[in-house]
Design an enzyme around this catalytic site. Structure first.
Site, PDB file in Angstrom:
ATOM      1  CB  SER A 100       7.835  -3.361 -13.498  1.00 44.73           C
ATOM      2  OG  SER A 100       7.732  -3.710 -12.131  1.00 44.73           O
ATOM      3  CG  ASP A 115       1.509   1.940  -7.992  1.00 47.79           C
ATOM      4  OD1 ASP A 115       0.291   1.710  -7.807  1.00 47.79           O
ATOM      5  OD2 ASP A 115       2.403   1.127  -7.699  1.00 47.79           O
ATOM      6  CG  LEU A 166      -9.906   2.438   4.538  1.00 43.53           C
ATOM      7  CD1 LEU A 166      -9.276   3.730   4.032  1.00 43.53           C
ATOM      8  CD2 LEU A 166     -10.920   2.728   5.621  1.00 43.53           C
ATOM      9  CE  LYS A 220       6.119   2.777  -8.320  1.00 40.20           C
ATOM     10  NZ  LYS A 220       5.861   2.149  -7.009  1.00 40.20           N
ATOM     11  CD  GLU A 260       4.581   4.604  -4.638  1.00 38.69           C
ATOM     12  OE1 GLU A 260       4.324   3.413  -4.950  1.00 38.69           O
ATOM     13  OE2 GLU A 260       3.772   5.525  -4.771  1.00 38.69           O
ATOM     14  N   GLY A 261       9.310   4.531  -3.912  1.00 36.35           N
ATOM     15  CA  GLY A 261      10.116   3.426  -4.390  1.00 36.35           C
ATOM     16  C   GLY A 261       9.273   2.323  -5.019  1.00 36.35           C
ATOM     17  CB  ALA A 262       9.642  -0.253  -7.199  1.00 42.79           C
ATOM     18  N   GLY A 290       0.785  -1.233   0.000  1.00 43.88           N
ATOM     19  CA  GLY A 290       0.000   0.000   0.000  1.00 43.88           C
ATOM     20  C   GLY A 290       0.813   1.277   0.000  1.00 43.88           C
ATOM     21  CE  LYS A 291       6.453   0.787  -2.681  1.00 42.51           C
ATOM     22  NZ  LYS A 291       5.954  -0.611  -2.769  1.00 42.51           N
TER      23      LYS A 291
END
Length: 228
Positions: A42, A55, A208, A38, A117-119, A15-16
């Site tokens: 991939s 994302d 949620l 990002k 944001e990483g992966a 959930g990043k």
């Protein structure tokens, strides 16, 4: 003051992006300009405009500053596999310097609140012996760790926190994202995480039905981050 952070996860699919979108929404609600990026993705879909990643699109949607897609997500690959393998199949070398230069351009936009944001997890490989954590180190960004709360999450969270500290970066905060609501002894697990992670907990996000950015933002405590 500009705030910029690297979003890492304890694993893949924790959930990043959901948390990142919530943080961007919360920051915008305070009147801050926001921007999410990002660098590597991939599992992209081929569209008329080129490869697009869900994302990265979510980060664009919840950023108040708008950049071209290619600047937000400079390396996009179609196969839903580890980024370094997808890059290898595409004949692309994921170099830390190249990624850092691209993200430096994002940071140079001067948004009040920027997220990179990483992966996957902290040690996702790039090329050679480099990993995505080297990008966070090159950018010297404090880290927000998204903990996917399920069986085994305490070990994953503590090991990730130790690696972040060993790399010389600050763990600015962590978010508990409950991805398995059937986790046995859920509250006890959350308490154990809080006891063992030295950084502030920025929120506990329950499972949620509609995990919109606005819904997630209601469970986040941005004060604990911005006042740190």
């Amino acid at each position: 003051m500009n705030h910029a952070y690297f979003i890492a996860g304890t694993d893949t699919d924790v959930g990043k992006t959901t948390v990142a979108a919530g943080l961007l929404h919360a920051a915008a609600g305070r009147g801050l300009s926001t921007l999410g990026a990002k660098p590597v993705a991939s599992g992209c879909v081929l569209t008329a405009a080129g490869l697009r990643n869900s994302d990265a699109m979510a980060l664009i949607e919840h950023s108040t500053l708008k950049l071209p897609y290619e600047q937000v997500n400079p390396f996009a690959f179609e196969p839903a596999i580890a980024p370094h393998l997808a890059a290898r199949e595409a004949g692309v070398a994921l170099q830390v310097g190249t990624l850092a230069a691209a993200m430096a351009e994002v940071l140079a936009q001067g948004a009040d609140f920027t997220l990179v944001e990483g992966a996957g997890g902290w040690r996702v490989p790039l090329s050679g012996q480099a990993s995505l954590s080297d990008l966070a180190l090159a950018l010297q960004l404090p880290v927000i760790l998204v903990v996917g709360v399920r069986l085994g999450c305490i070990n994953h969270a503590l090991l990730s926190a130790e690696a972040i500290a060993r790399d010389g970066l600050q763990l600015a905060g962590w978010v508990a994202n409950v991805i398995d609501p059937q986790t046995s002894r859920l509250q006890e697990n959350l308490a154990s995480l809080a006891e063992r992670l030295s950084a502030p907990c920025l929120g506990q996000v329950p499972t949620l039905e509609q995990a919109s950015a606005a819904a997630v933002a209601r469970y986040l405590h941005l004060d604990r981050l911005l006042q740190g």
